[in-house]
Design a protein around this motif. Structure first.
Motif, mmCIF file in Angstrom:
data_model
loop_
_atom_site.group_PDB
_atom_site.id
_atom_site.type_symbol
_atom_site.label_atom_id
_atom_site.label_comp_id
_atom_site.label_asym_id
_atom_site.label_seq_id
_atom_site.Cartn_x
_atom_site.Cartn_y
_atom_site.Cartn_z
ATOM 1 N N PRO A 30 12.615 -0.716 3.282
ATOM 2 C CA PRO A 30 11.939 0.531 3.660
ATOM 3 C C PRO A 30 10.664 0.292 4.462
ATOM 4 O O PRO A 30 10.246 1.154 5.234
ATOM 5 N N GLU A 31 10.072 -0.886 4.298
ATOM 6 C CA GLU A 31 8.869 -1.217 5.057
ATOM 7 C C GLU A 31 9.169 -1.276 6.558
ATOM 8 O O GLU A 31 8.352 -0.859 7.390
ATOM 9 N N TYR A 47 18.023 -4.391 8.523
ATOM 10 C CA TYR A 47 16.685 -4.468 7.933
ATOM 11 C C TYR A 47 16.102 -3.071 7.745
ATOM 12 O O TYR A 47 15.436 -2.798 6.737
ATOM 13 N N ILE A 48 16.361 -2.182 8.696
ATOM 14 C CA ILE A 48 15.907 -0.800 8.569
ATOM 15 C C ILE A 48 16.544 -0.145 7.347
ATOM 16 O O ILE A 48 15.903 0.618 6.618
ATOM 17 N N GLU A 49 17.801 -0.473 7.100
ATOM 18 C CA GLU A 49 18.549 0.153 6.006
ATOM 19 C C GLU A 49 18.194 -0.428 4.639
ATOM 20 O O GLU A 49 18.336 0.262 3.628
ATOM 21 N N ALA A 51 9.191 4.074 12.201
ATOM 22 C CA ALA A 51 8.883 5.502 12.322
ATOM 23 C C ALA A 51 7.433 5.754 12.700
ATOM 24 O O ALA A 51 7.132 6.704 13.448
ATOM 25 N N ASN A 52 6.528 4.912 12.234
ATOM 26 C CA ASN A 52 5.105 5.193 12.406
ATOM 27 C C ASN A 52 4.436 4.434 13.545
ATOM 28 O O ASN A 52 3.512 4.963 14.168
ATOM 29 N N GLN A 106 0.798 -1.225 0.000
ATOM 30 C CA GLN A 106 0.000 0.000 0.000
ATOM 31 C C GLN A 106 0.834 1.281 0.000
ATOM 32 O O GLN A 106 0.372 2.325 -0.458
ATOM 33 N N VAL A 107 2.062 1.203 0.527
ATOM 34 C CA VAL A 107 2.913 2.402 0.630
ATOM 35 C C VAL A 107 4.008 2.376 -0.430
ATOM 36 O O VAL A 107 4.224 3.361 -1.135
ATOM 37 N N PHE A 108 4.684 1.253 -0.554
ATOM 38 C CA PHE A 108 5.806 1.149 -1.487
ATOM 39 C C PHE A 108 5.344 0.411 -2.745
ATOM 40 O O PHE A 108 5.806 -0.691 -3.055
#
Length: 203
Positions: free
Chosen positions: A175-176, A170-172, A182-183, A49-51
């Protein structure tokens, strides 16, 4: 062999995690697996839905993979990660034990159903789906550490640092995971009163 598969898996609620860390609240493998499934599903939804520039993933399959990711522990118990990764030989022995436990578990399933469960029990898929489940596993451990620190349990200070360091790749690269961090993760610092107020405050 008796078809005792689901009766055995129901005992995951009796397998406790974090025993060497003196948690303020016990956590068992069943509830951990449920949370990992929630997070894995969310990462799939975020991807889809985002990427949207990336190939879609089956978020439902991610959730199912996550539900079973620690199933062998119903036979092996939970092994502290610091101990498991303390030496190559220790890791090798732990993986051998998990493989034996996986085969024993599969043997408790009627033969006509085994093909559906074999890929889920101790035979994790390679590639992106497996990385999403592993990231979700680490997110679960990280949010547990945050909950313990919020309760004043300094025993988890090292855990929080160690798990965050393990999450960093995994963060790097996913992007999910960064989006989830972050959210969604900031809310894990909040008290129940803060959560309820934030959930029902006028938008």
């Amino acid at each position: 062999m008796q078809p005792v598969f689901f009766a055995l898996l129901s005992r995951m609620q009796n397998v406790h995690r974090w025993n060497k860390s003196n948690p303020t609240r016990a956590e068992n493998v069943a509830e951990h697996s449920f949370q990992v499934a929630l997070f894995a599903h969310a990462l799939g939804v975020i991807r889809n839905q985002v990427f949207t520039d990336k190939p879609p993933l089956d978020e439902n399959k991610l959730a199912v993979m996550a539900l079973f990711h620690d199933a062998p522990e119903v036979l092996t118990e939970d092994v502290n990660s610091g101990i498991k990764y303390s030496a190559p030989r220790m890791l090798e022995l732990c993986r051998e034990m998990e493989g034996i436990a996986s085969e024993l578990l599969i043997g408790t399933i009627p033969p006509s159903l085994q093909a559906s469960y074999r890929p889920l029990i101790g035979h994790e898929e390679e590639g992106e789906m497996a990385r999403f489940v592993k990231a979700s596993d680490l997110l679960s451990a990280y949010t547990k550490a945050l909950a313990e620190l919020r309760a004043g349990n300094t025993e988890f200070e090292g855990t929080e640092r160690k798990v965050l360091a393990a999450l960093q790749p995994y963060i790097e690269t996913l992007p999910e995971v960064a989006w989830f961090m972050a959210n969604f993760v900031p809310a894990f610092h909040m008290t129940i009163d803060d959560l309820v107020e934030a959930a029902f405050e006028p938008s």
